[in-house]
Design a protein around this motif. Structure first.
Motif, PDB file in Angstrom:
ATOM      1  N   VAL A  92      -3.689  68.902 -50.054  1.00  0.00           N
ATOM      2  CA  VAL A  92      -5.256  68.260 -50.045  1.00  0.00           C
ATOM      3  C   VAL A  92      -5.715  69.278 -49.492  1.00  0.00           C
ATOM      4  O   VAL A  92      -6.921  69.901 -50.425  1.00  0.00           O
ATOM      5  CB  VAL A  92      -5.337  67.178 -48.761  1.00  0.00           C
ATOM      6  N   THR A  93      -5.502  70.106 -48.794  1.00  0.00           N
ATOM      7  CA  THR A  93      -6.252  71.849 -48.571  1.00  0.00           C
ATOM      8  C   THR A  93      -6.402  72.493 -49.678  1.00  0.00           C
ATOM      9  O   THR A  93      -7.393  73.109 -49.979  1.00  0.00           O
ATOM     10  CB  THR A  93      -5.837  72.042 -47.303  1.00  0.00           C
ATOM     11  N   ALA A  94      -5.491  72.729 -50.594  1.00  0.00           N
ATOM     12  CA  ALA A  94      -5.128  73.908 -51.610  1.00  0.00           C
ATOM     13  C   ALA A  94      -5.700  73.297 -52.592  1.00  0.00           C
ATOM     14  O   ALA A  94      -6.429  74.506 -53.372  1.00  0.00           O
ATOM     15  CB  ALA A  94      -3.441  73.959 -52.028  1.00  0.00           C
ATOM     16  N   GLY A  95      -5.990  71.956 -52.794  1.00  0.00           N
ATOM     17  CA  GLY A  95      -6.782  71.167 -54.141  1.00  0.00           C
ATOM     18  C   GLY A  95      -8.308  71.379 -53.947  1.00  0.00           C
ATOM     19  O   GLY A  95      -8.819  71.440 -55.033  1.00  0.00           O
ATOM     20  N   ALA A  96      -8.313  71.058 -52.751  1.00  0.00           N
ATOM     21  CA  ALA A  96      -9.721  71.492 -52.179  1.00  0.00           C
ATOM     22  C   ALA A  96     -10.091  72.676 -52.114  1.00  0.00           C
ATOM     23  O   ALA A  96     -11.251  72.759 -52.946  1.00  0.00           O
ATOM     24  CB  ALA A  96     -10.163  70.941 -50.996  1.00  0.00           C
ATOM     25  N   ALA A  98      -8.594  74.936 -54.145  1.00  0.00           N
ATOM     26  CA  ALA A  98      -8.927  75.751 -55.556  1.00  0.00           C
ATOM     27  C   ALA A  98     -10.519  75.501 -56.461  1.00  0.00           C
ATOM     28  O   ALA A  98     -11.185  75.164 -57.248  1.00  0.00           O
ATOM     29  CB  ALA A  98      -8.206  75.191 -56.774  1.00  0.00           C
ATOM     30  N   ASP A  99     -11.158  73.611 -56.006  1.00  0.00           N
ATOM     31  CA  ASP A  99     -11.870  73.338 -56.073  1.00  0.00           C
ATOM     32  C   ASP A  99     -13.299  73.657 -56.203  1.00  0.00           C
ATOM     33  O   ASP A  99     -14.246  73.570 -56.196  1.00  0.00           O
ATOM     34  CB  ASP A  99     -12.322  71.511 -56.373  1.00  0.00           C
ATOM     35  N   CYS A 110      -8.266  80.069 -60.689  1.00  0.00           N
ATOM     36  CA  CYS A 110      -7.923  79.552 -59.764  1.00  0.00           C
ATOM     37  C   CYS A 110      -6.591  78.338 -59.568  1.00  0.00           C
ATOM     38  O   CYS A 110      -6.432  77.441 -60.647  1.00  0.00           O
ATOM     39  CB  CYS A 110      -8.566  78.927 -59.031  1.00  0.00           C
ATOM     40  N   GLN A 111      -5.421  79.159 -58.975  1.00  0.00           N
ATOM     41  CA  GLN A 111      -4.046  78.142 -59.194  1.00  0.00           C
ATOM     42  C   GLN A 111      -3.660  77.792 -57.265  1.00  0.00           C
ATOM     43  O   GLN A 111      -4.202  78.857 -56.711  1.00  0.00           O
ATOM     44  CB  GLN A 111      -3.078  78.995 -59.852  1.00  0.00           C
ATOM     45  N   CYS A 112      -2.516  77.222 -57.529  1.00  0.00           N
ATOM     46  CA  CYS A 112      -2.233  76.962 -56.087  1.00  0.00           C
ATOM     47  C   CYS A 112      -0.810  77.581 -55.600  1.00  0.00           C
ATOM     48  O   CYS A 112      -0.026  77.519 -56.940  1.00  0.00           O
ATOM     49  CB  CYS A 112      -1.952  75.869 -55.651  1.00  0.00           C
ATOM     50  N   PRO A 115       3.480  77.127 -50.519  1.00  0.00           N
ATOM     51  CA  PRO A 115       2.962  76.285 -49.843  1.00  0.00           C
ATOM     52  C   PRO A 115       1.848  75.690 -49.747  1.00  0.00           C
ATOM     53  O   PRO A 115       0.976  74.429 -49.837  1.00  0.00           O
ATOM     54  CB  PRO A 115       3.858  76.175 -49.153  1.00  0.00           C
ATOM     55  N   ASN A 116       1.123  76.733 -49.423  1.00  0.00           N
ATOM     56  CA  ASN A 116      -0.155  76.941 -49.006  1.00  0.00           C
ATOM     57  C   ASN A 116      -1.291  78.295 -48.947  1.00  0.00           C
ATOM     58  O   ASN A 116      -2.271  78.467 -47.895  1.00  0.00           O
ATOM     59  CB  ASN A 116      -0.564  76.546 -47.232  1.00  0.00           C
ATOM     60  N   ASP A 117      -1.583  78.656 -50.378  1.00  0.00           N
ATOM     61  CA  ASP A 117      -2.044  79.800 -51.009  1.00  0.00           C
ATOM     62  C   ASP A 117      -2.697  79.203 -52.079  1.00  0.00           C
ATOM     63  O   ASP A 117      -2.184  78.355 -52.550  1.00  0.00           O
ATOM     64  CB  ASP A 117      -1.251  81.276 -50.903  1.00  0.00           C
ATOM     65  N   VAL A 118      -4.317  80.102 -52.477  1.00  0.00           N
ATOM     66  CA  VAL A 118      -4.452  80.075 -53.549  1.00  0.00           C
ATOM     67  C   VAL A 118      -4.821  81.413 -54.071  1.00  0.00           C
ATOM     68  O   VAL A 118      -5.121  82.353 -53.317  1.00  0.00           O
ATOM     69  CB  VAL A 118      -5.588  79.161 -53.433  1.00  0.00           C
ATOM     70  N   LEU A 119      -4.631  81.360 -55.309  1.00  0.00           N
ATOM     71  CA  LEU A 119      -4.863  82.481 -55.879  1.00  0.00           C
ATOM     72  C   LEU A 119      -5.544  82.906 -57.476  1.00  0.00           C
ATOM     73  O   LEU A 119      -6.159  81.903 -57.511  1.00  0.00           O
ATOM     74  CB  LEU A 119      -3.555  82.654 -57.002  1.00  0.00           C
ATOM     75  N   LEU A 120      -6.481  83.894 -57.732  1.00  0.00           N
ATOM     76  CA  LEU A 120      -7.827  83.842 -58.140  1.00  0.00           C
ATOM     77  C   LEU A 120      -6.991  85.360 -58.796  1.00  0.00           C
ATOM     78  O   LEU A 120      -6.665  86.156 -59.430  1.00  0.00           O
ATOM     79  CB  LEU A 120      -8.033  84.601 -57.568  1.00  0.00           C
ATOM     80  N   ASP A 121      -6.655  84.382 -60.644  1.00  0.00           N
ATOM     81  CA  ASP A 121      -5.632  85.701 -61.543  1.00  0.00           C
ATOM     82  C   ASP A 121      -4.394  86.642 -60.421  1.00  0.00           C
ATOM     83  O   ASP A 121      -4.689  87.265 -61.009  1.00  0.00           O
ATOM     84  CB  ASP A 121      -6.648  86.697 -61.872  1.00  0.00           C
TER      85      ASP A 121
END
Length: 269
Positions: A92-96, A98-99, A110-112, A115-121
């Motif tokens: 839930v948090t990762a999707g939020a 990314a949004d 932006c990708q997930c 289990p719980n990180d968010v990447l930019l490129d």
């Protein structure tokens, strides 16, 4: 030890269901949120925000470098569910996140990262830390969702390549407005999870996922496994197809991608 003293700081646009507790400095926003939940009965939606942390940490106790200019915040939640269901809140948090971040990028994806990180490129820009406590029946009494976003700064040497919103030319590079956008997005994803369960969250996360269908390395406590990132199961575990034809279900580990190897000895972001 004296209790941290909140400061008067407004966040225009914050959804009314979220109550802000703002600080100039904390050891850890997660620790303060846990104290408020455990000792003061903090309500669902209590939001702890600090301009800097002196003892920030990520998964498995890794240090989280926390200079002023980045975002450090933790939400107190009282979801009234089992620990297994509460683990879904990482997605839930990762999707939020990314949004939150994708609309701020003039370019880039932006990708997930499980289990719980968010990447930019393909560079880490945000991370998540969930901590909770159960009641006598074994259900979640409260859960704290901690997030860190590299808004202005990022480590030059880190276990996984890193970046920041400012480095990517983000349309916002101040922590406060980014936090408001995150809470707005989180509220939407959380409501979907509460009303419809994990299935739509899982589907949304998979659309944002880095590496699905491709080769990855998963570092476990005692070994590293190489294979194809096949899917998420119904609980959010990673399904890894090994060269032997075996499918492994992985609930905890660190994922790396071919060509993106650790670039330094530092930990955290």
């Amino acid at each position: 030890m004296s209790k941290p003293v909140p400061v008067n700081r407004a966040l225009p646009g914050l959804p009314p269901a979220y109550g802000l507790a703002a600080y100039d400095s904390l050891g850890s926003t997660n620790d303060e949120a846990k104290r408020l939940a455990r000792d003061e009965g903090a309500a669902h939606g209590t939001l702890v925000w600090a301009l800097r942390q002196t003892e920030g940490r990520g998964r498995r106790g890794r240090p989280w470098i926390s200079p002023e200019g980045n975002l450090y915040a933790s939400l107190v939640l009282r979801p009234g569910c089992t620990p297994a269901s509460a683990a879904q809140l990482s997605f839930v948090t990762a999707g939020a996140l990314a949004d939150t971040l994708q609309p701020l990028l003039p370019e880039g994806i932006c990708q997930c990262k499980w289990p719980n990180d968010v990447l930019l490129d393909d560079r880490k820009a945000a991370g998540i830390l969930l901590e909770s406590e159960t009641d006598d029946a074994g259900n979640i009494e409260w859960l704290v969702v901690g997030v860190g976003i590299n808004v202005q700064h990022y480590p030059q040497e880190s276990e996984f390549p890193a970046t920041s919103l400012r480095n990517e030319g983000g349309r916002l590079d101040e922590p406060g407005p980014v936090l408001v956008r995150f809470v707005q997005a989180f509220s939407t994803w959380y409501d979907v999870w509460k009303e419809e369960g994990f299935t739509p969250v899982r589907e949304g996360w998979l659309q944002l996922a880095r590496g699905i269908g491709g080769p990855i390395a998963v570092r476990l406590a005692d070994r590293t496994l190489n294979g194809i990132f096949a899917d998420l199961d119904e609980d959010g575990a990673l399904l890894l197809d090994l060269d032997t034809g075996e499918r492994r279900r992985i609930t905890a580990g660190d994922v790396f991608f071919p060509g993106l190897v650790p670039s330094g000895s530092g930990e955290g972001t």
